[in-house]
Design a protein around this motif. Structure first.
Motif, PDB file in Angstrom:
ATOM      1  N   THR A   1      32.315  34.000  51.573  1.00  0.00           N
ATOM      2  CA  THR A   1      32.349  35.177  50.708  1.00  0.00           C
ATOM      3  C   THR A   1      33.001  34.783  49.382  1.00  0.00           C
ATOM      4  N   TYR A   2      32.759  35.606  48.373  1.00  0.00           N
ATOM      5  CA  TYR A   2      33.340  35.333  47.063  1.00  0.00           C
ATOM      6  C   TYR A   2      34.864  35.451  47.087  1.00  0.00           C
ATOM      7  N   GLN A   3      35.373  36.449  47.818  1.00  0.00           N
ATOM      8  CA  GLN A   3      36.815  36.639  47.808  1.00  0.00           C
ATOM      9  C   GLN A   3      37.557  35.454  48.433  1.00  0.00           C
ATOM     10  N   ALA A   4      36.906  34.718  49.320  1.00  0.00           N
ATOM     11  CA  ALA A   4      37.549  33.549  49.914  1.00  0.00           C
ATOM     12  C   ALA A   4      37.751  32.439  48.890  1.00  0.00           C
ATOM     13  N   MET A   5      36.979  32.465  47.802  1.00  0.00           N
ATOM     14  CA  MET A   5      37.151  31.484  46.721  1.00  0.00           C
ATOM     15  C   MET A   5      37.984  32.049  45.583  1.00  0.00           C
ATOM     16  N   ILE A   6      37.886  33.348  45.352  1.00  0.00           N
ATOM     17  CA  ILE A   6      38.591  33.958  44.221  1.00  0.00           C
ATOM     18  C   ILE A   6      40.089  34.046  44.471  1.00  0.00           C
ATOM     19  N   VAL A   7      40.482  34.541  45.627  1.00  0.00           N
ATOM     20  CA  VAL A   7      41.911  34.739  45.914  1.00  0.00           C
ATOM     21  C   VAL A   7      42.691  33.428  45.881  1.00  0.00           C
ATOM     22  N   PRO A   8      42.234  32.352  46.536  1.00  0.00           N
ATOM     23  CA  PRO A   8      42.987  31.095  46.429  1.00  0.00           C
ATOM     24  C   PRO A   8      42.979  30.513  45.013  1.00  0.00           C
ATOM     25  N   SER A   9      41.881  30.691  44.287  1.00  0.00           N
ATOM     26  CA  SER A   9      41.831  30.170  42.921  1.00  0.00           C
ATOM     27  C   SER A   9      42.877  30.829  42.037  1.00  0.00           C
ATOM     28  N   MET A  10      43.189  32.072  42.318  1.00  0.00           N
ATOM     29  CA  MET A  10      44.206  32.766  41.528  1.00  0.00           C
ATOM     30  C   MET A  10      45.602  32.206  41.772  1.00  0.00           C
ATOM     31  N   SER A  11      45.775  31.413  42.829  1.00  0.00           N
ATOM     32  CA  SER A  11      47.092  30.846  43.102  1.00  0.00           C
ATOM     33  C   SER A  11      47.509  29.849  42.035  1.00  0.00           C
TER      34      SER A  11
END
Length: 277
Positions: free
Chosen positions: A137-147
């Motif tokens: 899913t997109y959120q699985a890539m977006i949330v960690p990238s925001m770290s």
């Protein structure tokens, strides 16, 4: 004018030229390699002869699914940038304007979180996202990238807001604005160069991210461009598609180059706007 003086005058230009050549050489060789035929990929000539678009046709062939990967990269990088910029703007303004205990410690912890290697958070997040059903899913890539994009944005914007005089908000509040209205109507428009610069830097970081996207997706339809390039296959089992990978690298790099060239004035303005009060 003596020859020694002339040589010293040209020395800085020679140094700049050497640095530029060193930085651009890999990109030049990537472009040249992408324009070679597959049979000439190991040629060492400075320009391909003949020039071939064979690799670019292969990249955008239906078997590679590279167009979908580019769209995924755009979605992930765009949403990551938007969320990071939104959260970082409020956080940085609070860090720059409000006085509270442990503010310096908090800011240090924020920037320290971006120093952790990505590989250290991938494994626990992979287990967490598997339990949540977030894999592919997109959120699985977006949330960690925001770290790593969010601390970077907070740090940049905090420095920028600190250089803006407090009198701006005071003048707006004297005219009847609340603190929130002064921030929204006065500070944010004046901070546009810094916000724009931070958005560009954040987008580039999210666009180039590889390890998180590789770990959180296993479906070709959800892979980003960087992951898709690493999984290109050759015509045979043991063939490495160097030409296709080089062509895909050029395609991935072009949007970043164009964006920087189009908005270089705003980027420079954002980097220098907070230099002095």
């Amino acid at each position: 004018m003596t020859p020694t003086v002339k040589w010293r005058q040209w020395l800085p230009y020679a140094g700049v030229a050497a640095v530029v050549a060193y930085c651009l050489a890999p990109f030049y060789w990537m472009l040249v390699s992408s324009l070679r035929r597959s049979t000439d990929i190991f040629s060492t000539s400075l320009w391909p002869s003949p020039v071939s678009l064979e690799n670019y046709r292969s990249v955008f062939g239906p078997a590679q699914g590279f167009t979908r990967a580019l769209l995924n990269s755009l979605v992930v990088a765009g949403i990551t940038t938007a969320l990071s910029l939104l959260l970082a703007t409020f956080t940085a303004y609070a860090m720059a304007r409000l006085e509270f205990r442990f503010k310096r410690l908090i800011l240090t912890l924020i920037i320290a979180t971006s120093m952790f290697p990505v590989v250290s958070i991938v494994v626990p997040l992979l287990k967490l996202f598997t339990d949540l059903g977030w894999i592919n899913t997109y959120q699985a890539m977006i949330v960690p990238s925001m770290s790593f994009t969010l601390p970077l944005a907070v740090w940049n914007l905090t420095t920028f807001f600190r250089q803006m005089p407090d009198e701006l908000e005071h003048a707006a509040m004297v005219d009847g604005c609340t603190r929130g209205q002064a921030f929204r109507k006065v500070i944010v428009p004046l901070a546009a160069p810094g916000l724009f610069t931070t958005a560009i830097i954040t987008f580039i970081a999210a666009w180039n991210e590889f390890l998180i996207a590789l770990s959180m997706t296993n479906k070709p339809g959800m892979q980003t461009a960087t992951v898709a390039i690493s999984k290109f296959s050759g015509a045979t089992t043991y063939q490495t598609p160097f030409g296709s990978q080089m062509a895909a690298g050029v395609v991935v790099t072009i949007p970043l180059v164009v964006m920087v060239l189009l908005f270089q004035r705003r980027i420079v303005a954002g980097l220098t706007a907070g230099a002095a009060k």
